[in-house]
Design a protein around this motif. Sequence first.
Motif, PDB file in Angstrom:
ATOM      1  N   UNK A  44       0.769  -1.239   0.000  1.00 29.74           N
ATOM      2  CA  UNK A  44       0.000   0.000   0.000  1.00 29.74           C
ATOM      3  C   UNK A  44       0.798   1.285   0.000  1.00 29.74           C
ATOM      4  N   UNK A  45       2.122   1.217  -0.074  1.00 30.23           N
ATOM      5  CA  UNK A  45       2.926   2.438   0.019  1.00 30.23           C
ATOM      6  C   UNK A  45       3.165   3.132  -1.318  1.00 30.23           C
ATOM      7  N   UNK A  46       2.729   2.526  -2.423  1.00 28.59           N
ATOM      8  CA  UNK A  46       2.853   3.191  -3.714  1.00 28.59           C
ATOM      9  C   UNK A  46       3.995   2.709  -4.577  1.00 28.59           C
ATOM     10  N   UNK A  47       4.465   1.477  -4.345  1.00 30.19           N
ATOM     11  CA  UNK A  47       5.584   0.937  -5.121  1.00 30.19           C
ATOM     12  C   UNK A  47       5.258   0.855  -6.610  1.00 30.19           C
ATOM     13  N   UNK A  48       4.070   0.329  -6.921  1.00 27.53           N
ATOM     14  CA  UNK A  48       3.704   0.169  -8.334  1.00 27.53           C
ATOM     15  C   UNK A  48       3.605   1.516  -9.031  1.00 27.53           C
ATOM     16  N   UNK A 158      10.148   3.044  -0.391  1.00 28.26           N
ATOM     17  CA  UNK A 158       9.037   3.958  -0.137  1.00 28.26           C
ATOM     18  C   UNK A 158       8.455   3.593   1.226  1.00 28.26           C
ATOM     19  N   UNK A 159       8.581   4.511   2.183  1.00 25.67           N
ATOM     20  CA  UNK A 159       8.189   4.233   3.558  1.00 25.67           C
ATOM     21  C   UNK A 159       7.063   5.169   3.990  1.00 25.67           C
ATOM     22  N   UNK A 261      18.161   4.162  -0.819  1.00 28.03           N
ATOM     23  CA  UNK A 261      17.655   5.462  -0.380  1.00 28.03           C
ATOM     24  C   UNK A 261      16.233   5.291   0.135  1.00 28.03           C
ATOM     25  N   UNK A 262      15.963   5.829   1.292  1.00 30.86           N
ATOM     26  CA  UNK A 262      14.636   5.759   1.900  1.00 30.86           C
ATOM     27  C   UNK A 262      13.857   7.025   1.588  1.00 30.86           C
ATOM     28  N   UNK A 263      12.669   6.839   1.022  1.00 30.19           N
ATOM     29  CA  UNK A 263      11.794   7.954   0.674  1.00 30.19           C
ATOM     30  C   UNK A 263      10.634   7.981   1.670  1.00 30.19           C
TER      31      UNK A 263
END
Length: 328
Positions: A44-48, A158-159, A261-263
């Motif tokens: 659910x974090x928006x990876x796609x 994506x966090x 890298x953490x977003x």
Amino acid sequence: MNIVSLSVCQQVPPLVNFQTALAMEPFFRHPPKDKAVVILGATGTGKSRLAIDLATSFPPAEIVNSDKMQVYRGLDITTNKVTEEECRGVQHHLLGIADPNSNFTAVDFTRHASSAIDSIVRRDRLPIIAGGSNSYIEALIEDDAAFRLKYECFFLWVDVSLPVLDSFLSKRVDRMIKAGQVDEVRQFFDPAGDYTTGIRRAIGVPEFDEFLRTEATADEGTKKRLLEAAIAKIKANNCSLARRQIQKIHRLYNMWKRNAYRLDATEVFTKSGDDAEELWETHVLAKSQRIVRKFLHNDGPMVPPASAMSSVPLYPQAKQVAMATASH
């Protein structure tokens, strides 16, 4: 006393002089590796979405699905597969390719993903690997020596903070129910089906078992109660899945952080409409584009100093996950 000839003590000249060695040095260097981008994140974090946004930003690029439920055919709503419209013309690999009753393992994924990535690179395209199954990604990158020899990967994580993500996942389940998830699962329902293999393991399938078994004979009140219980269980299981995924991502991040890298996308998920779109563009996509551009062109360090990486500390989030998991 025997006299040793001085010629014996003279230094033997090297077989290759220094200048010749320098000239030959490039022949002993490893050839440059091809590059791949990997997008990590909890469900659910928006990876796609980020994968498709980047694929359209760096054409030509293609996406390799690494979600262990989306690899199966069927249950598109339940497994949250991207629609044709959402793909925006970007080619996807390993999406809906496996028999829903089969057991598509990490070994299977590694073989199919390696083949797809090789094909993408041979056609001078950028492979972007995206999906929630971190065990698949780890198997490909850590367990496949041939892949490591050929490819250099950069990881975008994506966090989203857990309270905000929990709320989003609950609303997403409501949207899936409204989109027809119950009918979709009903058509797939098999009273003798095995919920431990294939696509029936997916969250959103076993939770409906009792409801589907009794809906033909139960009264309306009972059906309503069972349906509501199934939906509540799906929401809880999605939140539990997110916690397990984040725990594993923290471990992988510590392994790969030199190329990761953490977003922090939390603020995006607290907004809606145009505000959310603007924050996604500036907080997630624009940063990702800059980092990937540097990675592809070897244009300086990809990862800035830790103090500049995110306004949200990394390790408090890990502590938050552990505490939430223990109390869940």
